[in-house]
Design a protein around this motif. Structure first.
Motif, PDB file in Angstrom:
ATOM      1  N   GLY A  34       0.802  -1.223   0.000  1.00 19.52           N
ATOM      2  CA  GLY A  34       0.000   0.000   0.000  1.00 19.52           C
ATOM      3  C   GLY A  34       0.831   1.267   0.000  1.00 19.52           C
ATOM      4  O   GLY A  34       0.333   2.331  -0.357  1.00 19.52           O
ATOM      5  N   VAL A  35       2.081   1.160   0.409  1.00 16.92           N
ATOM      6  CA  VAL A  35       2.963   2.327   0.358  1.00 16.92           C
ATOM      7  C   VAL A  35       3.762   2.339  -0.946  1.00 16.92           C
ATOM      8  O   VAL A  35       3.923   3.372  -1.589  1.00 16.92           O
ATOM      9  CB  VAL A  35       3.888   2.363   1.601  1.00 16.92           C
ATOM     10  CG1 VAL A  35       4.930   3.469   1.467  1.00 16.92           C
ATOM     11  CG2 VAL A  35       3.055   2.590   2.865  1.00 16.92           C
ATOM     12  N   VAL A  37       3.161   0.866  -4.014  1.00 19.00           N
ATOM     13  CA  VAL A  37       2.447   1.058  -5.292  1.00 19.00           C
ATOM     14  C   VAL A  37       2.196   2.554  -5.578  1.00 19.00           C
ATOM     15  O   VAL A  37       2.602   3.059  -6.633  1.00 19.00           O
ATOM     16  CB  VAL A  37       1.131   0.236  -5.332  1.00 19.00           C
ATOM     17  CG1 VAL A  37       0.281   0.617  -6.533  1.00 19.00           C
ATOM     18  CG2 VAL A  37       1.462  -1.251  -5.372  1.00 19.00           C
ATOM     19  N   PRO A  38       1.568   3.320  -4.662  1.00 23.81           N
ATOM     20  CA  PRO A  38       1.372   4.746  -4.979  1.00 23.81           C
ATOM     21  C   PRO A  38       2.679   5.533  -5.003  1.00 23.81           C
ATOM     22  O   PRO A  38       2.799   6.521  -5.744  1.00 23.81           O
ATOM     23  CB  PRO A  38       0.437   5.249  -3.874  1.00 23.81           C
ATOM     24  CG  PRO A  38       0.564   4.281  -2.767  1.00 23.81           C
ATOM     25  CD  PRO A  38       0.902   2.968  -3.388  1.00 23.81           C
ATOM     26  N   THR A  39       3.669   5.105  -4.206  1.00 26.11           N
ATOM     27  CA  THR A  39       4.950   5.827  -4.225  1.00 26.11           C
ATOM     28  C   THR A  39       5.589   5.703  -5.602  1.00 26.11           C
ATOM     29  O   THR A  39       6.098   6.686  -6.151  1.00 26.11           O
ATOM     30  CB  THR A  39       5.897   5.265  -3.139  1.00 26.11           C
ATOM     31  OG1 THR A  39       5.250   5.406  -1.882  1.00 26.11           O
ATOM     32  CG2 THR A  39       7.216   6.015  -3.108  1.00 26.11           C
ATOM     33  N   PHE A  41       4.060   4.627  -8.638  1.00 29.09           N
ATOM     34  CA  PHE A  41       3.253   5.051  -9.799  1.00 29.09           C
ATOM     35  C   PHE A  41       2.826   6.504  -9.726  1.00 29.09           C
ATOM     36  O   PHE A  41       2.696   7.168 -10.759  1.00 29.09           O
ATOM     37  CB  PHE A  41       2.026   4.141  -9.959  1.00 29.09           C
ATOM     38  CG  PHE A  41       2.376   2.782 -10.455  1.00 29.09           C
ATOM     39  CD1 PHE A  41       2.842   2.604 -11.757  1.00 29.09           C
ATOM     40  CD2 PHE A  41       2.290   1.674  -9.633  1.00 29.09           C
ATOM     41  CE1 PHE A  41       3.196   1.349 -12.223  1.00 29.09           C
ATOM     42  CE2 PHE A  41       2.642   0.416 -10.081  1.00 29.09           C
ATOM     43  CZ  PHE A  41       3.096   0.251 -11.375  1.00 29.09           C
ATOM     44  N   TYR A  42       2.564   7.015  -8.522  1.00 29.23           N
ATOM     45  CA  TYR A  42       2.120   8.404  -8.424  1.00 29.23           C
ATOM     46  C   TYR A  42       3.294   9.343  -8.141  1.00 29.23           C
ATOM     47  O   TYR A  42       3.583  10.239  -8.936  1.00 29.23           O
ATOM     48  CB  TYR A  42       1.041   8.538  -7.338  1.00 29.23           C
ATOM     49  CG  TYR A  42       0.589   9.972  -7.161  1.00 29.23           C
ATOM     50  CD1 TYR A  42      -0.318  10.559  -8.038  1.00 29.23           C
ATOM     51  CD2 TYR A  42       1.094  10.770  -6.127  1.00 29.23           C
ATOM     52  CE1 TYR A  42      -0.711  11.887  -7.901  1.00 29.23           C
ATOM     53  CE2 TYR A  42       0.702  12.082  -5.979  1.00 29.23           C
ATOM     54  CZ  TYR A  42      -0.199  12.637  -6.868  1.00 29.23           C
ATOM     55  OH  TYR A  42      -0.581  13.951  -6.727  1.00 29.23           O
ATOM     56  N   LEU A  43       4.014   9.092  -7.029  1.00 29.80           N
ATOM     57  CA  LEU A  43       5.018  10.075  -6.609  1.00 29.80           C
ATOM     58  C   LEU A  43       6.275  10.040  -7.476  1.00 29.80           C
ATOM     59  O   LEU A  43       6.652  11.049  -8.087  1.00 29.80           O
ATOM     60  CB  LEU A  43       5.404   9.828  -5.143  1.00 29.80           C
ATOM     61  CG  LEU A  43       4.407  10.291  -4.077  1.00 29.80           C
ATOM     62  CD1 LEU A  43       4.938   9.956  -2.679  1.00 29.80           C
ATOM     63  CD2 LEU A  43       4.141  11.783  -4.169  1.00 29.80           C
ATOM     64  N   TRP A  45       7.122   8.408 -10.336  1.00 28.74           N
ATOM     65  CA  TRP A  45       6.880   8.626 -11.773  1.00 28.74           C
ATOM     66  C   TRP A  45       6.457  10.096 -12.004  1.00 28.74           C
ATOM     67  O   TRP A  45       6.927  10.741 -12.945  1.00 28.74           O
ATOM     68  CB  TRP A  45       5.800   7.653 -12.270  1.00 28.74           C
ATOM     69  CG  TRP A  45       5.521   7.673 -13.733  1.00 28.74           C
ATOM     70  CD1 TRP A  45       6.183   8.388 -14.699  1.00 28.74           C
ATOM     71  CD2 TRP A  45       4.494   6.942 -14.415  1.00 28.74           C
ATOM     72  NE1 TRP A  45       5.634   8.151 -15.933  1.00 28.74           N
ATOM     73  CE2 TRP A  45       4.595   7.265 -15.786  1.00 28.74           C
ATOM     74  CE3 TRP A  45       3.511   6.057 -14.012  1.00 28.74           C
ATOM     75  CZ2 TRP A  45       3.732   6.736 -16.749  1.00 28.74           C
ATOM     76  CZ3 TRP A  45       2.654   5.522 -14.969  1.00 28.74           C
ATOM     77  CH2 TRP A  45       2.766   5.861 -16.315  1.00 28.74           C
ATOM     78  N   GLY A  46       5.637  10.638 -11.130  1.00 29.06           N
ATOM     79  CA  GLY A  46       5.195  12.036 -11.272  1.00 29.06           C
ATOM     80  C   GLY A  46       6.352  13.012 -11.147  1.00 29.06           C
ATOM     81  O   GLY A  46       6.463  13.968 -11.935  1.00 29.06           O
ATOM     82  N   ILE A  47       7.240  12.762 -10.171  1.00 23.43           N
ATOM     83  CA  ILE A  47       8.379  13.675  -9.996  1.00 23.43           C
ATOM     84  C   ILE A  47       9.323  13.583 -11.193  1.00 23.43           C
ATOM     85  O   ILE A  47       9.877  14.590 -11.655  1.00 23.43           O
ATOM     86  CB  ILE A  47       9.105  13.376  -8.659  1.00 23.43           C
ATOM     87  CG1 ILE A  47       8.190  13.826  -7.511  1.00 23.43           C
ATOM     88  CG2 ILE A  47      10.442  14.093  -8.567  1.00 23.43           C
ATOM     89  CD1 ILE A  47       8.627  13.377  -6.143  1.00 23.43           C
ATOM     90  N   GLU A  49       8.360  13.005 -14.209  1.00 23.09           N
ATOM     91  CA  GLU A  49       7.664  13.798 -15.243  1.00 23.09           C
ATOM     92  C   GLU A  49       7.957  15.289 -15.058  1.00 23.09           C
ATOM     93  O   GLU A  49       8.292  15.990 -16.008  1.00 23.09           O
ATOM     94  CB  GLU A  49       6.150  13.577 -15.146  1.00 23.09           C
ATOM     95  CG  GLU A  49       5.677  12.189 -15.506  1.00 23.09           C
ATOM     96  CD  GLU A  49       5.522  11.991 -16.999  1.00 23.09           C
ATOM     97  OE1 GLU A  49       5.301  12.992 -17.707  1.00 23.09           O
ATOM     98  OE2 GLU A  49       5.638  10.844 -17.452  1.00 23.09           O
ATOM     99  N   VAL A  50       7.846  15.769 -13.822  1.00 23.00           N
ATOM    100  CA  VAL A  50       8.067  17.202 -13.549  1.00 23.00           C
ATOM    101  C   VAL A  50       9.532  17.551 -13.826  1.00 23.00           C
ATOM    102  O   VAL A  50       9.838  18.587 -14.432  1.00 23.00           O
ATOM    103  CB  VAL A  50       7.685  17.540 -12.090  1.00 23.00           C
ATOM    104  CG1 VAL A  50       8.040  18.988 -11.768  1.00 23.00           C
ATOM    105  CG2 VAL A  50       6.196  17.302 -11.860  1.00 23.00           C
ATOM    106  N   ILE A  53      10.488  18.323 -17.459  1.00 21.02           N
ATOM    107  CA  ILE A  53       9.953  19.502 -18.173  1.00 21.02           C
ATOM    108  C   ILE A  53      11.124  20.434 -18.489  1.00 21.02           C
ATOM    109  O   ILE A  53      11.900  20.787 -17.586  1.00 21.02           O
ATOM    110  CB  ILE A  53       8.907  20.245 -17.306  1.00 21.02           C
ATOM    111  CG1 ILE A  53       7.701  19.333 -17.036  1.00 21.02           C
ATOM    112  CG2 ILE A  53       8.458  21.544 -17.979  1.00 21.02           C
ATOM    113  CD1 ILE A  53       6.702  19.902 -16.065  1.00 21.02           C
TER     114      ILE A  53
END
Lengths: 57, 575
Positions: A34-35, A37-39, A41-43, A45-47, A49-50, A53
């Motif tokens: 639970g920690v 998977v979102p770390t 795919f969301y955090l 991978w998102g960072i 992406e940012v 830029i």
């Protein structure tokens, strides 16, 4: 009940507890998933992406 | 060194527990006191935050427009922090202790750490609230940088989060103790599993908060020169949206608990319900991504994976619970003999019991209003229709207020007699309270979503844009909707105020639940607590009524989803 019903010895031979049941009965493995998977795919991978830029010239 | 005899130790242990005469559960004294303390502070923050919420709604009511701009943003910030964080998380910590120590019949792990957690949470909540009321931290709930709040605003939130994190670890420690001391057999009860899901999501939430709020605190005191605004937004939503996913898991656990305690309802299938919670554990937090859908710098792959793929697996979990809980209720009611026709079980449900009424209204409104609008907001293309409009607060008032707050209110009508051991006062008014609050919140949610669909901005103090250099007029319907939003907010406030008065009045002035009182009017039917505290599914359920309800839900879902695609085609003509 689960252990008795799903994993109790039947005629002296231990019954194998299904993998899914073992997962659901392991709070720390669930916590890990639970920690992580979102770390990932969301955090993370998102960072990434940012960070990719391009900076304005 | 003192030598304790076996009898002495036994007596000492017994002193620390009581056996609840209504549920038969062994209740550890420290756990009970901590549940009470967390629940009381939660309700204080609900009262304060609810008052701020009324002021926000009255300001957004164009004909009233009660607050000046600077006060509006201050009050909006205080409202968000008090109810979205403090009320809900204090209450959730109470639920974690109940679902572990009480339902598992064991002692609470490290009660001193639980008290430390409580002290840190109270201190943090007070510090952050004072920072907002001092007027230098009107940054709203999201506190996006480069808007800068006073350093003690961030510090207060960090202290609160550390306290909540310790509370989660106390919950995990209690699970370990219960297993080691074999206080339950086999798997933990489903309600405890739901609480476990909430605790897991809470740990990711708090970690995300720490990752972003600690550097932001350092930035606010000058140790860091700059925080990247997009990175802040990304990581902050890991906390901001996930904190609402803790609520979803916790209130679904509360739905199962109330259905079990009031009707003796067992889940249709333990395995399926647990798998639905597993889908929450794996995918629910990824819904944070819908706040980033309008960011041009982030790839479509990231957005589509996190929302339109992973999030739908979490939605699948919610739909499983959405069928399982009314199904469990129907099954229990049919077992009790309410078998005539399709809906006798529903007509003859205990609608005069505020615990049941609040739970069922919460279930319906969460599904129809919060769930469907959440999927619409999570779809990249149609999200553009209402991104950052009042639709967003409309959606989360349906999930967090109609869903979570109403469910927590409902369970309080069981907590007061069972844990505080006091009679509920004003029983006639208590029957009406969930309806007043529920209808009020459903109205505010619907009208905010309606105004948002017409484009009304999410955060602007004045929808008329008075004195703006470039004028803009929303359609008259949007003004009507904001007026109706105000009317329904007043109704919800009356319902909320009634709840606070009834609960506080019952705790301080309610008659004690003596053995005679329990015998005369039991809070729950005999054997119901055993259903809540053990593993087991309903046998041979027959669910024609639930199938009709689920079909109505799916038809509404599909219609509303595609209506929004039609709206999109009108906003952005392709020909």
């Amino acid at each position: 009940m689960a252990e008795e019903a799903q994993g109790a010895p039947a005629g002296g031979r231990p019954v194998r507890v299904p993998v899914m049941q073992r997962l659901l009965d392991n709070p720390f493995l669930l916590l890990f998933l639970g920690v992580v998977v979102p770390t990932v795919f969301y955090l993370i991978w998102g960072i990434v992406e940012v960070a990719n830029i391009p900076i304005a010239q | 060194m003192a030598v304790e005899t076996a009898e002495g130790v036994g007596a000492l242990v017994e002193e620390k527990y009581r056996t609840c005469p209504e549920t038969g559960l062994r209740v550890y004294a420290q756990a009970e006191t901590l549940i009470k303390a967390n629940a009381v502070v939660a309700i204080v923050f609900l009262a304060v935050g609810g008052f701020f919420g009324l002021l926000v709604a009255l300001t957004r009511w164009p004909a009233v427009h009660i607050l000046p701009a600077e006060w509006f943003y201050l009050v909006l910030t205080a409202h968000g922090a008090a109810v979205l964080l403090f009320w809900i998380i204090f209450f959730e910590i109470a639920i974690l202790y109940f679902a572990s120590a009480v339902l598992l019949n064991c002692r609470l792990a490290t009660p001193r750490f639980a008290w430390l957690a409580f002290a840190l949470m109270v201190l943090g909540a007070l510090v952050a609230t004072v920072a907002v009321l001092q007027g230098e931290s009107s940054v709203m709930f999201t506190s996006y940088v480069p808007m800068k709040a006073a350093p003690h605003f961030y510090l207060g939130l960090i202290l609160f989060a550390v306290g909540a994190l310790i509370g989660c670890f106390v919950f995990f420690g209690t699970l370990v103790i219960a297993k080691e001391e074999a206080t339950y057999e086999g798997s933990i009860p489903l309600v405890t599993f739901g609480a476990l899901t909430a605790a897991i999501i809470a740990i990711f939430t708090i970690a995300s908060g720490a990752i972003i709020l600690i550097p932001t605190f350092l930035w606010s005191i000058g140790y860091i020169s700059e925080i990247d605004s997009l990175t802040y937004k990304l990581v902050w939503w890991g906390m901001g949206h996930s904190s609402q996913q803790i609520n979803v898991s916790a209130h679904v656990a509360v739905w199962y608990l109330i259905a079990a305690l009031v009707l003796g309802a067992k889940p249709l299938s333990e395995k399926v319900s647990r798998t639905a919670f597993l889908l929450y554990i794996l995918f629910l937090q990824l819904a944070c991504a819908h706040h980033m859908l309008a960011e041009p710098g982030i790839s479509a792959e990231w957005k589509v994976f996190n929302t339109s793929y992973a999030m739908y697996l979490a939605v699948l979990g919610s739909m499983i619970h959405g069928m399982s809980i009314p199904g469990a209720i129907e099954s229990a009611q049919r077992r009790h003999g309410f078998n005539r026709g399709m809906f006798e079980w529903l007509r003859k449900a205990p609608w005069g019991n505020p615990a049941f009424a609040g739970m069922f209204l919460s279930l319906i409104m969460f599904g129809f209003l919060g769930g469907i609008s959440g999927v619409v907001l999570g779809t990249e293309q149609i999200n553009l229709l209402m991104h950052n409009t009042l639709y967003v607060p409309g959606h989360f008032h349906a999930t967090v207020v109609a869903g979570t707050t109403l469910a927590f209110m409902a369970v309080t009508y069981l907590v007061v007699p069972l844990i505080f051991r006091k009679e509920i006062i004003w029983k006639g008014l208590a029957k009406w309270q969930p309806y007043l609050f529920g209808i009020g919140v459903a109205g505010t949610s619907l009208f905010m979503m309606g105004a948002g669909t017409l484009g009304v901005s999410r955060r602007h103090w004045d929808m008329g844009f008075t004195d703006a250099p470039v004028s803009f007029d929303y359609p008259g319907t949007a003004y009507l909707m904001m007026g109706l939003n105000g009317v329904f907010a007043v109704l919800a406030t009356i319902g909320g105020l009634l709840y606070v008065l009834i609960v506080v009045g019952s705790v301080f002035f309610g008659k004690p639940r003596t053995a005679e009182a329990i015998a005369a009017s039991p809070t729950i039917p005999a054997g119901a607590a055993k259903v809540a505290a053990s593993y087991g599914s309903e046998e041979h359920p027959k669910l024609p009524g639930t199938l009709v309800l689920v079909t109505i839900f799916f038809v509404s879902f599909v219609l509303y989803y595609f209506i929004n695609w039609k709206f999109l085609s009108e906003v952005w003509p392709l020909s």
